[in-house]
Design a protein around this motif. Structure first.
Motif, PDB file in Angstrom:
ATOM      1  N   ARG A   1     -22.487  41.470 -11.439  1.00  0.00           N
ATOM      2  CA  ARG A   1     -22.375  41.750 -12.880  1.00  0.00           C
ATOM      3  C   ARG A   1     -21.279  40.863 -13.438  1.00  0.00           C
ATOM      4  NH1 ARG A   1     -22.254  48.402 -12.857  1.00  0.00           N
ATOM      5  NH2 ARG A   1     -24.040  48.624 -11.477  1.00  0.00           N
TER       6      ARG A   1
ATOM      7  N   GLU B   1     -18.763  40.987 -15.376  1.00  0.00           N
ATOM      8  CA  GLU B   1     -17.779  41.796 -16.100  1.00  0.00           C
ATOM      9  C   GLU B   1     -16.458  41.052 -16.095  1.00  0.00           C
ATOM     10  OE1 GLU B   1     -18.051  46.186 -15.702  1.00  0.00           O
ATOM     11  OE2 GLU B   1     -18.822  45.675 -13.738  1.00  0.00           O
TER      12      GLU B   1
ATOM     13  N   LEU C   1     -15.238  43.494  -9.889  1.00  0.00           N
ATOM     14  CA  LEU C   1     -15.549  42.108  -9.518  1.00  0.00           C
ATOM     15  C   LEU C   1     -16.883  41.694 -10.113  1.00  0.00           C
ATOM     16  CD1 LEU C   1     -14.293  43.341  -6.384  1.00  0.00           C
ATOM     17  CD2 LEU C   1     -13.922  40.895  -6.549  1.00  0.00           C
TER      18      LEU C   1
ATOM     19  N   ARG D   1     -23.292  58.905 -18.252  1.00  0.00           N
ATOM     20  CA  ARG D   1     -23.485  57.697 -17.465  1.00  0.00           C
ATOM     21  C   ARG D   1     -24.243  56.627 -18.255  1.00  0.00           C
ATOM     22  NH1 ARG D   1     -21.981  56.694 -13.114  1.00  0.00           N
ATOM     23  NH2 ARG D   1     -23.858  55.720 -12.343  1.00  0.00           N
TER      24      ARG D   1
HETATM   25  P1  AMP Z   1     -22.678  52.034 -11.583  1.00  0.00           P
HETATM   26  O1  AMP Z   1     -24.041  51.543 -11.175  1.00  0.00           O
HETATM   27  O2  AMP Z   1     -22.060  51.249 -12.697  1.00  0.00           O
HETATM   28  O3  AMP Z   1     -22.608  53.503 -11.759  1.00  0.00           O
HETATM   29  O4  AMP Z   1     -21.746  51.715 -10.335  1.00  0.00           O
HETATM   30  C1  AMP Z   1     -21.721  52.487  -9.174  1.00  0.00           C
HETATM   31  C2  AMP Z   1     -20.445  52.213  -8.431  1.00  0.00           C
HETATM   32  O5  AMP Z   1     -20.386  50.818  -8.096  1.00  0.00           O
HETATM   33  C3  AMP Z   1     -19.179  52.461  -9.240  1.00  0.00           C
HETATM   34  O6  AMP Z   1     -18.794  53.801  -9.150  1.00  0.00           O
HETATM   35  C4  AMP Z   1     -18.191  51.536  -8.576  1.00  0.00           C
HETATM   36  O7  AMP Z   1     -17.648  52.120  -7.407  1.00  0.00           O
HETATM   37  C5  AMP Z   1     -19.041  50.351  -8.175  1.00  0.00           C
HETATM   38  N1  AMP Z   1     -18.964  49.261  -9.180  1.00  0.00           N
HETATM   39  C6  AMP Z   1     -19.674  49.120 -10.311  1.00  0.00           C
HETATM   40  N2  AMP Z   1     -19.367  47.976 -10.941  1.00  0.00           N
HETATM   41  C7  AMP Z   1     -18.445  47.358 -10.181  1.00  0.00           C
HETATM   42  C8  AMP Z   1     -17.730  46.123 -10.287  1.00  0.00           C
HETATM   43  N3  AMP Z   1     -17.923  45.270 -11.282  1.00  0.00           N
HETATM   44  N4  AMP Z   1     -16.846  45.816  -9.303  1.00  0.00           N
HETATM   45  C9  AMP Z   1     -16.637  46.642  -8.269  1.00  0.00           C
HETATM   46  N5  AMP Z   1     -17.297  47.811  -8.107  1.00  0.00           N
HETATM   47  C10 AMP Z   1     -18.190  48.176  -9.046  1.00  0.00           C
END
Ligand code: AMP
Length: 416
Positions: free
Chosen positions: A114, A116, A123, A259
């Motif tokens: 991603r 970001e 990351l 979410r």
């Molecule tokens: P999400 O799909 O956004 O709910 O992400 C699930 C999990 O992935 C989060 O709770 C974080 O632990 C991890 N995560 C999401 N985005 C990132 C990122 N850019 N860098 C590191 N870990 C991430």
């Protein structure tokens, strides 16, 4: 150092020291999920872009600004996976898994991408693991997934865990809620950020995910989704909580947890740890009963969660994951001794499965000993001219300092 090629911003090498921790966690993941009857699924790192747009939602942060997408030489629109659920659902549909078995339970592990803004715990290439269960609409399935996530971190002794849970209901109850929320937020429209003003039209529920303080203030008095759930939704939610109570999983109900992704329905949850700082989410997940059908499959209830490995590493006590130290460091001097040492090391590895280090720099005995100390080797075996002539090797216990001369057979026998 000016002209060297460096790694890309937001990506990270796992160093020689860090891979010990990665391997420990990876091993734990494989062992842990098997104990719940989940099998590993592996999907490609890139997919058709459309898969992510359709599943995650066009106005999500991920799809609207964070995906690594490109058009290849064959004019295919492709994207590096920003998460796994879409790919796993695609696999489920494409292979018509619903025909093979009424229930499918799987876990995954791998990298996600991603774009970001990089910061601690965030990351651009990061690593996720997670689970997906296809087939059951019942609350015990929700409780299984949530408890699995919680017990996963408990098993690794992660401190200060906070499990937040909410229900966002079925499509119908959410439609009612969306109207009420929009009505409320419209009164504050001019106070909202530009992004939230846009979302007020496209998807007001997303505003509840805001990280902006003054928006959080506005949301404090917003209508709660729990008041809009129908009887079936309430029943499902309270049953899920009952299951969690029965196995003593502590949770907090957060009525504003929705979410960020479009595909959730009913139960949503997140686990945070205060050890993490601003990026405090260890994992998040929820039910997505409509997604399989929306992506062209047969309607199938499903639930899962996704977790980040880099965040887990920030929260884990890495000192406890000790690097293994060598059982033996072979010290050899002279061509004949080096050859001999190679053979002995090979035999000890093959017969006794030991961790053996050979010096390959032809250093002085003093330097080899120093290196053995640096690596905290448990024993050294010394082979010099004298040892070759007498056919007896010197073995030294590095902890006690005890030293003896043993024949080759006895050296092999020395290690259990
Ligand atoms: P999400 O799909 O956004 O709910 O992400 C699930 C999990 O992935 C989060 O709770 C974080 O632990 C991890 N995560 C999401 N985005 C990132 C990122 N850019 N860098 C590191 N870990 C991430």
């Amino acid at each position: 150092m000016k002209d060297i090629i460096k790694n890309i911003k937001g990506t990270k090498d796992a160093t020689l020291e860090e891979t010990v921790i990665w391997q420990y966690i990876e091993e734990y993941i494989h062992k842990f999920f098997i104990t719940y009857g989940y099998s590993e699924i592996r999907t490609p790192t890139f997919e058709n872009t459309e898969l992510f747009i359709k599943s995650i939602g066009g106005d999500s942060d991920i799809v609207s600004k964070e995906m690594y997408s490109w058009i290849d030489q064959g004019k295919n629109k492709l994207t590096l996976r920003p998460e796994f659920t879409a790919s796993v659902v695609r696999h489920f549909i494409q292979n018509q898994l619903h025909k093979k078995n009424p229930m499918h339970k799987m876990y995954y592990i791998g990298s996600s991408f991603r774009r970001e803004r990089p910061q601690k715990g965030r990351l651009r290439e990061f690593h996720q693991f997670g689970v997906e269960a296809f087939g059951s609409k019942f609350p015990e399935q929700d409780a299984e997934i949530i408890s699995m996530a919680y017990n996963f971190y408990k098993g690794l002794k992660i401190q200060d865990l906070n499990l937040e849970i909410n229900s966002i209901g079925s499509k119908q109850s959410r439609d009612e809620y969306r109207k009420a929320l929009k009505g409320y937020l419209e009164k504050y429209k001019s106070d909202l950020s530009e992004t939230s003003q846009k979302r007020l039209e496209s998807n007001p529920l997303r505003i509840l995910d805001t990280k902006i303080d003054f928006e959080k203030e506005i949301i404090k008095d917003a209508p709660k989704i729990i008041d809009y759930l129908d009887k079936k939704d309430h029943h499902h939610f309270s049953n899920t909580l009952d299951f969690l109570d029965s196995i003593k999983i502590p949770y907090t109900i957060n009525n504003y947890l929705v979410r960020g992704l479009d595909y959730y329905s009913q139960t949503v949850f997140e686990i945070q740890s205060s050890l993490l700082g601003s990026q405090n989410a260890l994992c998040g997940g929820g039910r997505y009963d409509y997604l399989v059908e929306e992506l062209g499959g047969q309607a199938t209830p499903a639930i899962g969660f996704a977790a980040g490995i880099e965040r887990l590493i920030l929260a884990i006590d890495t000192k406890k994951i000790m690097n293994k130290t060598p059982d033996v460091y072979m010290i050899s001097m002279g061509d004949e001794a080096i050859q001999f040492s190679f053979k002995i090391a090979d035999k000890l590895r093959n017969d006794k499965n030991l961790y053996i280090v050979n010096d390959t720099l032809r250093r002085t005995m003093k330097s080899q000993l120093k290196d053995a100390n640096r690596l905290m080797a448990k024993h050294v075996i010394i082979i010099g001219e004298e040892e070759i002539n007498s056919k007896k090797l010197t073995i030294k216990n590095m902890k006690t300092g005890e030293q003896k001369k043993l024949s080759i057979e006895n050296i092999i026998r020395f290690f259990k």
